[in-house]
Write a protein that holds these residues in place. Structure first.
Motif, mmCIF file in Angstrom:
data_model
loop_
_atom_site.group_PDB
_atom_site.id
_atom_site.type_symbol
_atom_site.label_atom_id
_atom_site.label_comp_id
_atom_site.label_asym_id
_atom_site.label_seq_id
_atom_site.Cartn_x
_atom_site.Cartn_y
_atom_site.Cartn_z
ATOM 1 N N ARG A 52 0.854 -1.193 0.000
ATOM 2 C CA ARG A 52 0.000 0.000 0.000
ATOM 3 C C ARG A 52 0.887 1.238 0.000
ATOM 4 N NH1 ARG A 52 -2.177 -3.440 4.005
ATOM 5 N NH2 ARG A 52 -4.221 -4.309 3.507
ATOM 6 N N GLY A 53 0.249 2.426 0.088
ATOM 7 C CA GLY A 53 1.000 3.658 0.209
ATOM 8 C C GLY A 53 0.870 4.614 -0.957
ATOM 9 N N PHE A 54 -0.052 4.365 -1.877
ATOM 10 C CA PHE A 54 -0.233 5.251 -3.038
ATOM 11 C C PHE A 54 -0.460 6.689 -2.561
ATOM 12 C CE2 PHE A 54 -2.966 7.431 -6.085
ATOM 13 C CZ PHE A 54 -2.260 7.229 -7.263
ATOM 14 N N PRO A 55 0.206 7.688 -3.136
ATOM 15 C CA PRO A 55 1.013 7.597 -4.359
ATOM 16 C C PRO A 55 2.533 7.651 -4.143
ATOM 17 C CG PRO A 55 0.358 9.863 -4.028
ATOM 18 C CD PRO A 55 -0.163 9.092 -2.850
ATOM 19 N N ASN A 56 2.980 7.972 -2.905
ATOM 20 C CA ASN A 56 4.411 8.239 -2.716
ATOM 21 C C ASN A 56 5.152 7.194 -1.902
ATOM 22 O OD1 ASN A 56 4.420 10.725 -4.136
ATOM 23 N ND2 ASN A 56 3.565 11.769 -2.335
ATOM 24 N N ARG A 57 4.456 6.148 -1.448
ATOM 25 C CA ARG A 57 5.113 5.153 -0.615
ATOM 26 C C ARG A 57 4.866 3.758 -1.169
ATOM 27 N NH1 ARG A 57 7.040 7.127 3.979
ATOM 28 N NH2 ARG A 57 7.329 5.001 4.723
ATOM 29 N N LEU A 58 5.793 2.870 -0.830
ATOM 30 C CA LEU A 58 5.635 1.450 -1.113
ATOM 31 C C LEU A 58 5.775 0.726 0.226
ATOM 32 C CD1 LEU A 58 7.812 1.186 -4.346
ATOM 33 C CD2 LEU A 58 5.327 0.904 -4.219
ATOM 34 N N ASP A 59 4.653 0.576 0.921
ATOM 35 C CA ASP A 59 4.647 0.001 2.257
ATOM 36 C C ASP A 59 4.103 -1.425 2.189
ATOM 37 O OD1 ASP A 59 5.545 2.431 3.080
ATOM 38 O OD2 ASP A 59 3.622 3.114 3.875
ATOM 39 N N THR A 60 4.946 -2.369 2.584
ATOM 40 C CA THR A 60 4.584 -3.784 2.530
ATOM 41 C C THR A 60 4.309 -4.289 3.936
ATOM 42 O OG1 THR A 60 6.040 -4.079 0.623
ATOM 43 C CG2 THR A 60 5.308 -6.063 1.775
ATOM 44 N N THR A 61 3.179 -4.971 4.109
ATOM 45 C CA THR A 61 2.825 -5.560 5.398
ATOM 46 C C THR A 61 2.602 -7.055 5.221
ATOM 47 O OG1 THR A 61 1.765 -3.518 6.134
ATOM 48 C CG2 THR A 61 1.206 -5.530 7.317
ATOM 49 N N LEU A 62 3.272 -7.836 6.052
ATOM 50 C CA LEU A 62 3.050 -9.278 6.108
ATOM 51 C C LEU A 62 2.343 -9.576 7.420
ATOM 52 C CD1 LEU A 62 5.969 -8.884 4.511
ATOM 53 C CD2 LEU A 62 5.911 -11.377 4.571
ATOM 54 N N ASP A 63 1.214 -10.251 7.359
ATOM 55 C CA ASP A 63 0.445 -10.591 8.552
ATOM 56 C C ASP A 63 0.756 -12.009 8.999
ATOM 57 O OD1 ASP A 63 -0.814 -8.122 8.603
ATOM 58 O OD2 ASP A 63 -2.444 -8.789 7.299
ATOM 59 N N ASN A 64 0.866 -12.156 10.339
ATOM 60 C CA ASN A 64 1.108 -13.460 10.959
ATOM 61 C C ASN A 64 2.301 -14.158 10.299
ATOM 62 O OD1 ASN A 64 0.728 -15.528 12.776
ATOM 63 N ND2 ASN A 64 -0.829 -16.559 11.536
ATOM 64 N N SER A 85 8.390 5.631 -2.771
ATOM 65 C CA SER A 85 8.323 5.087 -4.124
ATOM 66 C C SER A 85 9.376 5.687 -5.036
ATOM 67 C CB SER A 85 6.924 5.298 -4.716
ATOM 68 O OG SER A 85 6.562 6.669 -4.644
ATOM 69 N N TYR A 86 9.845 6.900 -4.728
ATOM 70 C CA TYR A 86 10.888 7.517 -5.546
ATOM 71 C C TYR A 86 12.289 7.266 -4.978
ATOM 72 C CZ TYR A 86 10.029 11.140 -2.011
ATOM 73 O OH TYR A 86 9.824 11.807 -0.827
ATOM 74 N N ARG A 87 12.371 6.489 -3.870
ATOM 75 C CA ARG A 87 13.671 6.099 -3.314
ATOM 76 C C ARG A 87 13.567 4.688 -2.751
ATOM 77 N NH1 ARG A 87 17.234 8.917 1.503
ATOM 78 N NH2 ARG A 87 19.261 8.191 0.771
#
Length: 327
Positions: A52-64, A85-87
């Protein structure tokens, strides 16, 4: 004005398209990598993976999340890996307040007020690590109903050494450390040392047999040299301060020289005997030599020799360092 609005809309559309392509590519790449860890002797499983994180982030979440290896597993309700997202070569990792760790030494419940780290990789296909950091606040490790250790703060950092591709400067510091009652009783059988260890600190440069990059995951790295600038212990009325240069030989055995500063050396010597680290005869022999070196004072500055892991002061053996191996 219409042309300007059109350019803005076009730029937004292109950026949105870039984010969705990058997010889907990241998600697919992570799933493929995590699913392929079984061949390395490690197995990673999770209930859900989302970017998630649109538009400037790429945030990844793994559950359990569950990570399993030979005699080891780590479990957490989630793990977050975040980047701009730009770095994308600068990532931040956030751990949950509660985790579970099982090793050959025991089963532990880990709790903290905050646990996070960051890493910056060089923008290349090999993704060599440039620098990283890790911080923990209010750490507690419990086994059953007993605290194994607690610490107010713990910090760890690395940085690529100047003009080197295979060496990293490292720094680690722990403050407000309280070991378990059993370990405290073994280290200080007479109970004279306080439960609180004020400070542990290490500053060193580690040289490896190859760069620390994504290919290092395929085969364990080997440390070839250690430039120890400072290893510091402050605990009650005693203190240790070491520095030196060590090389790592066959089987991880260490060779080199060390300088050891000791505060309240008589107390340190007595504790070494009480804890079983030194036998009484060796301690008595050491005491006679140290008395002369200290000239009646409480502090010492000692040159030590390390040969194939064996530590000595001149002709007097002091103990053995364990082999240094990363595999």
């Amino acid at each position: 004005m219409r042309r300007l609005i059109g350019l803005v809309v076009l730029a937004a559309a292109l950026w949105g398209g870039y984010w969705f392509v990058a997010a889907r590519g990241l998600e697919a790449g992570l799933r493929a990598w995590l699913n392929g860890t079984g061949g390395t002797g490690w197995q990673v499983s999770y209930d859900k993976l989302a970017v998630r994180g649109f538009p400037n982030r790429l945030d990844t979440t793994l559950d359990n999340v569950l990570v399993e290896g030979d005699g080891f597993f780590w479990q957490a309700p989630f793990l977050q890996v975040m980047a701009l997202s730009y770095r994308p070569n600068h990532v931040i990792v956030v751990w949950p307040h509660e985790q579970r760790l099982n090793t050959l030494l025991g089963d532990y419940a880990i709790a903290s007020a905050d646990m996070r780290g960051s890493a910056v990789f060089r923008p290349s296909t090999s993704l060599a690590l440039d620098h990283s950091g890790f911080v923990v606040k209010a750490l507690t490790a419990r086994s059953g109903n007993a605290d194994v250790l607690t610490a107010q703060n713990a910090r760890f950092a690395t940085r690529l050494a100047p003009d080197r591709v295979d060496a990293h400067r490292i720094g680690a510091e722990v403050t407000g450390l309280v070991p378990s009652a059993a370990l405290l009783a073994r280290l200080s059988p007479d109970g004279r040392l306080p439960a609180l260890i004020e400070r542990l600190k290490i500053d060193a440069t580690l040289s490896f047999d190859r760069p620390l990059d994504r290919f290092a995951l395929e085969q364990p790295l080997t440390i070839t040299e250690i430039g120890l600038e400072q290893a510091l212990l402050e605990w009650g009325d005693i203190g240790l301060d070491a520095s030196g240069e060590l090389s790592v030989g066959q089987g991880g055995l260490l060779d080199g020289t060390l300088r050891l500063g000791v505060t309240n050396w008589r107390r340190v010597l007595a504790l070494s005997v009480e804890s079983g680290a030194l036998d009484p005869d060796t301690a008595a022999q050491l005491a006679r030599g140290l008395q002369a070196l200290a000239r009646g004072g409480d502090d010492l500055d000692l040159p030590l020799s390390v040969r194939e892991g064996h530590v000595s002061m001149g002709p007097i053996p002091l103990g053995t360092l364990p082999p240094l191996r990363l595999d």
